[in-house]
Design an enzyme around this catalytic site. Structure first.
Site, PDB file in Angstrom:
ATOM      1  N   HIS A 184       0.811  -1.223   0.000  1.00 40.28           N
ATOM      2  CA  HIS A 184       0.000   0.000   0.000  1.00 40.28           C
ATOM      3  C   HIS A 184       0.847   1.277   0.000  1.00 40.28           C
ATOM      4  CE1 HIS A 184      -3.686   2.102   0.056  1.00 40.28           C
ATOM      5  NE2 HIS A 184      -4.376   1.283   0.829  1.00 40.28           N
ATOM      6  N   ASP A 222      -2.598   2.162  -4.414  1.00 43.12           N
ATOM      7  CA  ASP A 222      -3.794   2.365  -3.605  1.00 43.12           C
ATOM      8  C   ASP A 222      -4.954   1.521  -4.145  1.00 43.12           C
ATOM      9  OD1 ASP A 222      -4.820   3.708  -5.819  1.00 43.12           O
ATOM     10  OD2 ASP A 222      -4.441   5.700  -4.991  1.00 43.12           O
TER      11      ASP A 222
END
Length: 202
Positions: free
Chosen positions: A182, A186
């Site tokens: 992450h 995203d």
């Protein structure tokens, strides 16, 4: 930070294509499994979210031009090895299948060279071949930023849209996941990648 998104894919089209071309590919020295389709669809999906083919650094993110796809290959009690299909974006389906046939045979014979397992930028885990429907999270092969998981192929009843109305049909379906770092990727990019991947397979 690992995050996993899951989509579902209909394998009808690639099953039909494989059935029509398996013998011809075999005559050209290529075992046409489903994996070359996964590689080709992954290459196409990189166009929707290039960062999936990237790497995290403390001060920047590097996105690679070459898509070097590692294929998790089980060796039974000897564990797992990940031979790499280098520059997959330049290969046809036949060339990908031929290269996969070569490295898989070398992996099982224990004759892979160091160059065969180096410089991967993205990986695929076809965990469904051993019966798993979903695996989450699949551990990312660091310093890569994402790994694709393919679950078990099974026939399921699904609702299909036909001429504006729904109909229940039996289709060969599998769950596909993308586990991401992450820091690099995203949710929007993850879902864009999986959307294009599934569209390409179907």
């Amino acid at each position: 930070p690992h995050v996993t998104a899951m989509f579902e894919a209909d394998f009808s089209a690639i099953i039909a294509h494989r059935s029509a071309h398996k013998v011809a590919f075999g005559n050209d020295g290529a075992n046409l499994t489903f994996t070359p389709y996964f590689v080709a669809a992954s290459v196409e999906a990189m166009k929707a979210a290039p960062a999936v083919n990237g790497r995290w650094f403390e001060d920047h993110i590097e996105i690679y031009d070459d898509i070097n796809v590692g294929i998790g290959t089980a060796l039974g009690e000897k564990g797992l090895i990940v031979p790499v299909i280098h520059r997959a974006q330049t290969l046809s389906l036949l060339e990908t299948a031929r290269r996969l046939t070569e490295v898989t045979e070398k992996a099982r014979a224990g004759t892979l060279a160091p160059a065969d397992v180096r410089n991967g930028t993205f990986s695929i885990s076809n965990h469904g071949v051993s019966g798993s429907l979903v695996a989450s999270p699949i551990i990312i092969n660091q310093p890569q930023s994402a790994i694709l998981g393919i679950g078990k192929l099974q026939k399921r009843a699904v609702v299909c849209e036909t001429n504006g109305s729904g109909a229940i049909e039996i289709r060969p379906m599998a769950y596909v996941t993308l586990t991401i770092d992450h820091r690099v990727i995203d949710a929007f990019q993850t879902n864009a990648w999986l959307t294009r991947f599934v569209e390409s397979l179907q």
